[in-house]
Scaffold this active site. Structure first.
Site, mmCIF file in Angstrom:
data_model
loop_
_atom_site.group_PDB
_atom_site.id
_atom_site.type_symbol
_atom_site.label_atom_id
_atom_site.label_comp_id
_atom_site.label_asym_id
_atom_site.label_seq_id
_atom_site.Cartn_x
_atom_site.Cartn_y
_atom_site.Cartn_z
ATOM 1 N N ARG A 81 0.861 -1.185 0.000
ATOM 2 C CA ARG A 81 0.000 0.000 0.000
ATOM 3 C C ARG A 81 0.898 1.235 0.000
ATOM 4 O O ARG A 81 1.725 1.420 0.901
ATOM 5 C CB ARG A 81 -0.897 -0.007 1.232
ATOM 6 C CG ARG A 81 -1.859 1.176 1.322
ATOM 7 C CD ARG A 81 -2.642 1.129 2.633
ATOM 8 N NE ARG A 81 -3.401 -0.091 2.744
ATOM 9 C CZ ARG A 81 -3.474 -0.830 3.856
ATOM 10 N NH1 ARG A 81 -2.808 -0.472 4.936
ATOM 11 N NH2 ARG A 81 -4.193 -1.921 3.880
ATOM 12 N N ARG A 151 -1.027 6.260 9.608
ATOM 13 C CA ARG A 151 -1.034 5.755 8.235
ATOM 14 C C ARG A 151 -1.316 6.859 7.219
ATOM 15 O O ARG A 151 -1.316 8.041 7.561
ATOM 16 C CB ARG A 151 -2.048 4.609 8.144
ATOM 17 C CG ARG A 151 -1.681 3.468 9.102
ATOM 18 C CD ARG A 151 -2.552 2.257 8.893
ATOM 19 N NE ARG A 151 -2.126 1.134 9.720
ATOM 20 C CZ ARG A 151 -2.662 -0.088 9.635
ATOM 21 N NH1 ARG A 151 -3.605 -0.345 8.749
ATOM 22 N NH2 ARG A 151 -2.235 -1.052 10.421
ATOM 23 N N LYS A 212 -2.737 0.660 15.119
ATOM 24 C CA LYS A 212 -2.799 1.531 13.945
ATOM 25 C C LYS A 212 -3.511 2.839 14.278
ATOM 26 O O LYS A 212 -4.351 2.905 15.181
ATOM 27 C CB LYS A 212 -3.503 0.819 12.794
ATOM 28 C CG LYS A 212 -4.939 0.394 13.077
ATOM 29 C CD LYS A 212 -5.492 -0.420 11.921
ATOM 30 C CE LYS A 212 -6.897 -0.942 12.240
ATOM 31 N NZ LYS A 212 -7.428 -1.779 11.145
ATOM 32 N N LYS A 214 -5.200 6.443 12.268
ATOM 33 C CA LYS A 214 -5.612 6.984 10.980
ATOM 34 C C LYS A 214 -6.018 8.446 11.122
ATOM 35 O O LYS A 214 -6.705 8.816 12.066
ATOM 36 C CB LYS A 214 -6.779 6.170 10.413
ATOM 37 C CG LYS A 214 -6.413 4.706 10.155
ATOM 38 C CD LYS A 214 -7.598 3.908 9.645
ATOM 39 C CE LYS A 214 -7.209 2.459 9.387
ATOM 40 N NZ LYS A 214 -8.366 1.645 8.930
ATOM 41 N N CYS A 431 -14.526 -4.043 0.592
ATOM 42 C CA CYS A 431 -13.091 -4.236 0.775
ATOM 43 C C CYS A 431 -12.607 -5.324 -0.185
ATOM 44 O O CYS A 431 -13.400 -5.966 -0.872
ATOM 45 C CB CYS A 431 -12.789 -4.628 2.223
ATOM 46 S SG CYS A 431 -13.355 -6.282 2.677
ATOM 47 N N CYS A 437 -6.852 -11.476 1.064
ATOM 48 C CA CYS A 437 -6.740 -11.017 2.443
ATOM 49 C C CYS A 437 -6.774 -12.195 3.411
ATOM 50 O O CYS A 437 -7.728 -12.987 3.397
ATOM 51 C CB CYS A 437 -7.865 -10.046 2.779
ATOM 52 S SG CYS A 437 -7.776 -9.460 4.492
ATOM 53 N N CYS A 476 -14.636 -9.058 6.842
ATOM 54 C CA CYS A 476 -14.380 -9.399 8.240
ATOM 55 C C CYS A 476 -14.719 -8.169 9.065
ATOM 56 O O CYS A 476 -15.045 -7.120 8.517
ATOM 57 C CB CYS A 476 -12.923 -9.836 8.422
ATOM 58 S SG CYS A 476 -11.745 -8.457 8.538
ATOM 59 N N CYS A 480 -12.358 -2.393 6.878
ATOM 60 C CA CYS A 480 -11.740 -1.750 5.710
ATOM 61 C C CYS A 480 -12.760 -1.227 4.712
ATOM 62 O O CYS A 480 -12.511 -0.234 4.031
ATOM 63 C CB CYS A 480 -10.779 -2.726 5.032
ATOM 64 S SG CYS A 480 -9.386 -3.222 6.058
#
Length: 567
Positions: A81, A151, A212, A214, A431, A437, A476, A480
């Site tokens: 990414r 990110r 993470k 964002k 996603c 994935c 899931c 995303c």
């Protein structure tokens, strides 16, 4: 265990904390792994560490079983990414990524993502270093696009307000650069850079963030970046055509864990207004507070949203003010009216033109009936402006001079970049999910076109062919596809099984409520047929589907996620 007001969670640290501590500032033994040609994968610690360099180790799950029968390891490869603050890319850069996708990826595609960047899928270990060097040669990297760091920073893709967009975009770049890891591990490993000893990470810390993180910059009235999906958001406040500052929203996030009610999606809280000169200080203060107070014991509760729930919004806000040396003032009024992209041509305030192209699922590839990848390549060869990747997986051919408008439109039309699709298809998103994935439990990208076909039929059946519903599928519960900000959100639970959530709104400011659990796609469409039928008969004037199911009492609104989401 800790009580609600404990600032630091005590207990045995999650194993990722050990891994980060021992990584020598994200270097690990990645270089040694690259030399091991007996496997296409990485050792367990490096499997995690390469995420900080923008990559995930994956394999093709469609062929995993067959390879196991043949006593072969999974077909390990990586997904990369890129870091593209605000999603802006030049024609030269586009041509370079297009060629690499053709020559060195298993699938040949360029995937536009909900994080306003692109992904390569299916890069084998011998080509990983070349991939980074190719991107570097055109001014792109993938530093900190995954892992426990801040990110890729999103920014509203607004093709009309060119002057304000330009300034907001510059802030997105500044925030991204300011919060990047300072270690030189990326350059050493991938670009053969000089080895420079790292002794500290002044903002992220020696063990980086607990989870993470964002960040977005958003320009009302568009909420195309979905602020409530992000830890930190700067809402642009404009006066007399000039950007004067930001309202700061903190603590949004959509990921959860099936069966664990201590996890839930959450809206961001509005901390207040700051003037422009305080932007970087506030960004750093929010990140460092989360660095120090975030849960490093239980990764499922490590995001900023859970820190705010644990210590309290006012306590967190006061700490940010203390660290930044800034006091928030009352939030300036703003309104979100839409989240979708504006398709077709618009003229910007600078007299240049912008063409937004619909890319279903963000997958740029040549198909039998539409040569999307070829079309983008041909446009990139002649376009002197830029491309803007949107957070809705679409593509803006931006800053087109008037003399090239007709030529670029002809190329876009000839290659399927300007399809005549329904409003419903434009308002649907998924996603990547299967087959690449490793976290996917159910189909998403591959199922979406069929699902939209069915949904279009249901709308037409009930006399609403021109209506649309914000409809999203994620394979899931990690979020995303941003299903937890949809009017109808499907969250993968198992093979062909989803949890059905309804009751979000079109503006993206309300979390949908689970309506049915662990049901098939057929069952979901039967339920939606009934609910849309009720909506068509009983709706108030211009009432959106998500608002209707709340007003009609079909589901209760989620007001406080910690209390309401599972109630």
């Amino acid at each position: 265990m800790t009580d609600k007001n404990t600032l630091i969670v005590e207990g045995k640290l999650a194993d990722n904390e050990r891994m980060k501590t021992q990584s020598n500032f994200l270097r690990g033994t990645i270089t040694e792994d690259l030399k091991d040609d007996l496997t296409g994968g990485f050792t367990p610690d490096n499997f995690q560490l390469i995420r900080f360099h923008g990559m995930y180790q994956q394999d093709d799950r469609d062929i995993r079983g067959e390879r196991t029968k043949q006593k072969l390891e999974p077909l390990h490869n990586v997904m990369l990414r890129a870091r593209l603050p605000g999603g802006v890319i030049t024609g030269e850069q586009w041509l370079a990524i297009d060629k690499f996708a053709d020559d060195y990826t298993m699938y040949g595609s360029i995937r536009l993502t909900t994080r306003q960047t692109f992904q390569f899928h299916g890069v084998l270990k011998p080509n990983i270093k070349l991939m980074h060097q190719t991107l570097h040669s055109v001014g792109i990297d993938s530093i900190a696009t995954a892992g426990d760091v801040n990110r890729n920073v999103l920014c509203t893709s607004n093709p009309e307000q060119s002057a304000v967009h330009t300034e907001a975009f510059e802030w997105a770049k500044k925030i991204s650069e300011h919060l990047l890891p300072k270690t030189k591990a990326y350059a050493e490993i991938w670009l053969d850079g000089e080895k420079v000893e790292t002794t500290e990470e002044p903002i992220l810390g020696s063990t980086y963030l607990p989870r993470k993180f964002k960040t977005t910059v958003v320009i009302p009235p568009q909420n195309d970046v979905d602020v409530h999906a992000n830890d930190l958001n700067f809402v642009a406040i404009e006066e007399d055509g000039e950007l004067v500052g930001f309202n700061v929203l903190v603590g949004g996030g959509l990921a959860m864990t099936h069966g664990d009610e201590s996890t839930f999606p959450r809206r961001a809280d509005d901390f207040g207004f700051i003037s422009l000169e305080h932007t970087l200080a506030v960004a750093e203060a929010v990140v460092s507070t989360q660095r120090d107070w975030g849960n490093r014991v239980n990764r499922k509760n490590a995001k900023t949203k859970y820190t705010l729930e644990r210590v309290g919004v006012e306590t967190f806000k006061a700490e940010v003010e203390k660290r930044a040396g800034v006091s928030f003032t009352a939030s300036r009024p703003f309104t979100f009216t839409s989240r979708g992209d504006r398709f077709g041509w618009v003229e910007g305030v600078d007299g240049k033109f912008h063409l937004t192209c619909f890319i279903e699922n963000g997958r740029i590839l040549d198909y039998p009936d539409k040569k999307l990848k070829t079309g983008c390549r041909e446009i990139a060869k002649i376009h002197p402006g830029e491309f803007r990747l949107t957070a809705n997986q679409n593509l803006v051919i931006a800053a087109v001079p008037v003399e090239l408008k007709d030529q670029i439109e002809a190329l876009a039309q000839a290659h399927g970049l300007m399809p005549n699709v329904s409003a419903q298809r434009k308002d649907s998103m998924a996603c990547v999910s299967l087959p690449t994935c490793p976290l996917a439990m159910a189909e998403a990208e591959r199922y979406l076109p069929q699902a939209v076909d069915t949904l279009e039929g249901i709308l037409a059946k009930h006399g609403m062919p021109d209506e649309s519903i914000i409809y999203r599928i994620t394979g899931c519960p990690n979020g995303c596809g941003r299903a937890m900000l949809a009017e109808i959100g499907l969250v993968g639970k198992g093979p062909n099984k989803y949890n059905l959530h309804i009751g979000g709104n079109r503006e993206g400011t309300r979390i949908p409520k689970m309506y049915k659990e662990n049901i098939t796609d057929v069952e979901i469409m039967d339920i939606l047929d009934d609910l849309i039928g009720q909506w068509s008969v009983n709706r108030e004037s211009n009432e959106a589907f998500g608002d209707f199911v709340i007003r009609a009492g079909i589901v209760a609104p989620v007001i406080d996620s910690a209390k309401d989401f599972y109630a």
